[in-house]
Design a protein around this motif. Sequence first.
Motif, PDB file in Angstrom:
ATOM      1  N   SER A   1      93.361  45.555  35.298  1.00 23.84           N
ATOM      2  CA  SER A   1      93.868  45.874  36.631  1.00 23.84           C
ATOM      3  C   SER A   1      92.770  46.468  37.508  1.00 23.84           C
ATOM      4  CB  SER A   1      95.038  46.866  36.521  1.00 23.84           C
ATOM      5  OG  SER A   1      95.517  47.220  37.797  1.00 23.84           O
ATOM      6  N   VAL A   2      91.976  47.340  36.923  1.00 28.02           N
ATOM      7  CA  VAL A   2      90.859  47.944  37.670  1.00 28.02           C
ATOM      8  C   VAL A   2      89.884  46.873  38.134  1.00 28.02           C
ATOM      9  CG1 VAL A   2      88.812  49.402  37.462  1.00 28.02           C
ATOM     10  CG2 VAL A   2      91.011  50.213  36.591  1.00 28.02           C
ATOM     11  N   ILE A   3      89.524  45.969  37.239  1.00 30.07           N
ATOM     12  CA  ILE A   3      88.556  44.912  37.577  1.00 30.07           C
ATOM     13  C   ILE A   3      89.109  44.003  38.677  1.00 30.07           C
ATOM     14  CG2 ILE A   3      87.342  42.882  36.695  1.00 30.07           C
ATOM     15  CD1 ILE A   3      87.264  44.302  33.950  1.00 30.07           C
ATOM     16  N   VAL A   4      90.344  43.537  38.464  1.00 30.43           N
ATOM     17  CA  VAL A   4      90.958  42.625  39.433  1.00 30.43           C
ATOM     18  C   VAL A   4      91.120  43.284  40.796  1.00 30.43           C
ATOM     19  CG1 VAL A   4      93.104  41.414  40.013  1.00 30.43           C
ATOM     20  CG2 VAL A   4      92.179  41.240  37.702  1.00 30.43           C
ATOM     21  N   THR A   5      91.587  44.533  40.793  1.00 28.65           N
ATOM     22  CA  THR A   5      91.843  45.220  42.058  1.00 28.65           C
ATOM     23  C   THR A   5      90.547  45.559  42.791  1.00 28.65           C
ATOM     24  OG1 THR A   5      93.839  46.180  41.081  1.00 28.65           O
ATOM     25  CG2 THR A   5      93.062  47.130  43.149  1.00 28.65           C
ATOM     26  N   LEU A   6      89.528  45.975  42.066  1.00 28.64           N
ATOM     27  CA  LEU A   6      88.255  46.285  42.720  1.00 28.64           C
ATOM     28  C   LEU A   6      87.644  45.031  43.352  1.00 28.64           C
ATOM     29  CD1 LEU A   6      86.560  48.839  40.292  1.00 28.64           C
ATOM     30  CD2 LEU A   6      87.604  49.268  42.521  1.00 28.64           C
ATOM     31  N   ILE A   7      87.787  43.903  42.673  1.00 27.85           N
ATOM     32  CA  ILE A   7      87.299  42.636  43.254  1.00 27.85           C
ATOM     33  C   ILE A   7      88.092  42.325  44.527  1.00 27.85           C
ATOM     34  CG2 ILE A   7      87.178  40.131  42.913  1.00 27.85           C
ATOM     35  CD1 ILE A   7      86.629  40.694  39.946  1.00 27.85           C
TER      36      ILE A   7
END
Length: 246
Positions: free
Chosen positions: A196-202
């Motif tokens: 979730s962190v990776i997807v949201t930061l992107i």
Amino acid sequence: MASTTQTNLEAEKQSLLDHHKEKHFTAGEIVRDIIIGVSDGLTVPFALAAGLSGANATSSIVLTAGIAEVAAGAISMGLGGYLAAKSEADHYATELKREQEEIIAVPDTEAAEVAEILAQYGIEPHEYAPVVNALRKKPQAWLDFMMKFELGLEKPDPRRALYSALTIAIAYIMGGLVPLIPYMFIPRAEEAVIASVIVTLIALLIFGYGKGYFTGNKPFTSALQTALIGAIASAAAFGMAKLVQH
């Protein structure tokens, strides 16, 4: 002869306008609503999901709470946008009525205000006098002039409130679902939160870049700022959940 000259000037003016295409961005209100909706949609559910993950909740609980928050947030944000746009329309209508009454009751005073406005642009009395007299003969044009140049108010679109509410709500939902997607496919919240962190930061980087591009700011700076705000919010929620647990 004068009529022919005026016709030629009008034709020349129209020709120049037809060949000159303005490149100004004119969808500011829509972009503003999208920015408001997506920005909050990405950040708030992201922080909520991170906080629940930090509290060792399961993916199903995080997903349920996240979807509930997205639904409530979309309604709340949409209603806020509707009320804000409605207030602007009501304010315009009130000022319009007041200005209409003043033009009828004290036309000389209003004409003097027109002269004062034009003088602020460096126009001399002998130059603005014909303009003032022309406006006095056209009440609607006079009213429009006073609303725009004296009060700085533009006539709002009567459908603006509804459009604003829908735009903000839809944008919030689209943004809010992004950080929840990993929880739909990864049963363990401890693993889902990383995805979730990776997807949201992107998504925040892409959104921030687009926001900067359309608002005239530096796209890369805007992208980094937007991603940083989202990261801080989620880290704070995650850390707070861990702290409360202990």
